[in-house]
Every structure is written in structure tokens, then in C-alpha cells.
Scaffold this active site. Structure first.
Site, short mmCIF file in Angstrom:
data_model
loop_
_atom_site.label_atom_id
_atom_site.label_comp_id
_atom_site.label_asym_id
_atom_site.label_seq_id
_atom_site.Cartn_x
_atom_site.Cartn_y
_atom_site.Cartn_z
CG ASP A 58 -2.10 -0.79 1.28
OD1 ASP A 58 -3.13 -1.29 0.27
OD2 ASP A 58 -1.85 -1.98 2.10
CE1 TYR A 116 4.24 -6.78 3.85
CE2 TYR A 116 3.57 -9.24 4.39
CZ TYR A 116 3.10 -8.12 4.11
OH TYR A 116 2.63 -8.20 2.46
#
Length: 286
Positions: A58, A116
Site C-alpha cells: 500500500d 514483514y
């Protein structure tokens, strides 16, 4: 004169980027995006192609390792792409590796897991070099007025999230509601008040990492109860959580089964051409 071959064959790229100047990975009407940058560079270098990532990131999210599938003309050697594309890429995007993939490889569908990392500071502002890439917890308005967040408290809350569940309270409704496995959730100290949350899983829904980290911070600050945290994890109960800002998040690694993994262990540990600077420096393995 022989005509150039129109036959295309698969290739795979390991790309990195700092996401602050992009509106996410995927091409949009309003750019710029990472996809725009990569496809524009390929076109200007004489090798136009459509890129297919391991998954979208994003707006504002960074990637140490984003894996790209594409098809190149058979007379274009993928190994030449890092040098060939470099003059045409913006400074916040680069390539570590480009090659032919083994077997029937696809950057997204062949992936077996991702890691992540989220960077934040506890008790001190971020060091200057990390300021664009780390959440200053003490200054975050969504966590005020709250208690001081301690590393021990935050790590314990994150560890409680490990396991297989649908995580429906921690992702956008646009992502399918289904069981997902969070394999590890740890907190590492990098020094100077800077910490790194490391999350590994078989797959993540949209905003899942940011909601998990942000909501754990909100519980650690005493703004949500631990009972609410457990109910959200175990039963999917609605939670007035907090989506941690994008600038602290890095897609760190994409993993594949050994039979189709295009990258060797040494490359994964020491990626060639990766900037030795935030947000790509972190805690050592282990």
C-alpha cells in the site's frame, strides 16, 4: 536482416523500494506507483513488459524484497537488467537480482510465506536517519493519553497473536475472511530506542500487519483492555484498534519452496545491490 524474435520467456526480478514517494505498488489513475516506475524503466530500456508482483504493497509501505514475475523477449538476458534499468529508475527503486526462474514459477502463486518488519521507537524519538521509516510511539496522537509502552509488554501481546485464526478483526473486509497462520511475532531491539517487530506468516490480509502492530500498541498503552485483545484474536470480536502508519512497514522477504526458489541463501542474507541504509538495515537473523 533478421527480425527480432517475438517469443517471450519467463524472468524473475528481486526489487527493492522506499515507498514514501509512491501511491503503492499497483498502477493507478493517480500515480506515481512502483509498477509505473518499473514498467516505465523496462520500456525506456527497450524491454517493455508487464510486471506481476508477489503481492501489492500500500501507499507508503517499503520493500526490501518484492519479487516480480514478467516475460521478456528471448534475446534479452535477464541478468543484464539491473545495470540496464538503473539509469531509468527513480532513486527509491532498484533491482538486486534478475534471472530465469526455475520450473513453473510465479512470484505470487508459488510463494509459501512472507516476513514483514515494522520499525518503531519506544521512549525516544527516531534517530535522524530512521525518522521517515519508524513510528515515534511516544508522539503518536492515536496512543494519547496512554501509559508508556514497554518492550516486554508489547512483545507479550504480539506473541499472543501467533497461531492459525481468521484475524477478521485485524484486516479490511475487502480481503477474504479465512484462516491465516501467523508463524512468529517477535520484537528486536536495534539500539537507541529503535525496535523492529518481525512477523512471519503463510499469508497476510490487507492491512493485517498494520492493525496487529497498531492495536497491540494501543493495548500496551492501556487504551484497550487485554480482554478485548484476546476476544478479537480468538473470536473475531470487533476491536476499536489502530492501523499503524505505513511509513514504519517493510515487506522484508518473500519465501518459496526450495524446488522453485529463484534465490540462494547467501543472496537472501546479503542481497546484492541493496542499499545499506534504513529501512533495509535491521536485526540480525535468529
Amino acid at each position: 536482416m533478421a527480425r527480432p524474435s517475438s517469443r517471450r520467456i519467463p524472468a524473475v526480478l528481486w526489487t527493492w523500494y522506499r515507498g514514501g514517494n509512491f501511491r503503492g505498488f499497483q498502477r493507478q489513475v493517480e500515480g506515481p506507483t512502483v509498477q509505473d516506475a518499473l514498467e516505465g524503466a523496462l520500456g525506456r530500456a527497450g524491454s517493455p513488459a508487464t510486471v506481476m508482483p508477489s503481492g501489492r504493497t500500500d501507499r507508503g509501505v517499503h520493500a526490501r524484497m518484492q519479487v516480480i514475475s514478467l516475460r521478456l523477449p528471448e534475446d534479452v538476458p535477464p541478468e543484464a537488467l539491473p545495470a540496464r534499468l538503473a539509469p531509468h529508475l527513480p532513486p527509491d527503486v532498484g533491482l538486486c537480482v534478475a534471472r530465469r526462474p526455475p520450473g513453473a514459477f510465479h512470484a505470487q502463486w508459488s510463494a509459501s510465506g512472507k516476513e514483514y518488519r515494522y520499525h518503531l521507537t519506544l521512549g525516544a524519538p527516531p534517530p535522524e536517519a530512521w525518522r521517515p521509516y519508524a513510528l515515534d510511539v511516544a508522539a503518536e496522537a492515536a496512543l494519547q493519553p496512554g501509559h508508556r509502552v514497554t518492550p516486554e509488554r508489547l512483545e507479550a501481546l504480539l506473541a499472543r497473536a501467533v497461531g492459525t485464526r481468521d484475524f477478521t478483526a485485524f484486516h479490511e473486509r475487502s480481503s477474504p475472511q479465512k484462516p491465516r497462520t501467523l508463524q512468529t511475532a517477535t520484537l528486536r531491539e536495534l539500539g537507541g530506542g529503535l525496535f523492529e517487530v518481525r512477523l512471519e506468516g503463510a499469508g497476510f490480509a490487507r492491512y493485517q500487519v498494520r492493525y496487529l502492530v497498531g492495536s497491540a500498541l494501543k493495548v500496551a498503552a492501556g487504551l484497550l483492555s487485554e480482554e478485548q485483545w484476546r476476544a478479537a484474536l480468538d473470536a473475531g470480536a470487533a476491536l476499536a484498534g489502530f492501523k499503524a502508519p505505513a511509513h514504519g512497514l517493510v515487506l522484508w522477504e518473500v519465501r518459496y519452496p526450495s524446488a522453485v526458489d529463484p534465490f540462494g541463501p547467501d543472496e537472501r542474507l546479503h542481497p546484492p545491490g541493496l542499499p545499506d541504509a534504513p529501512p533495509f538495515t535491521g536485526a540480525p537473523p535468529g
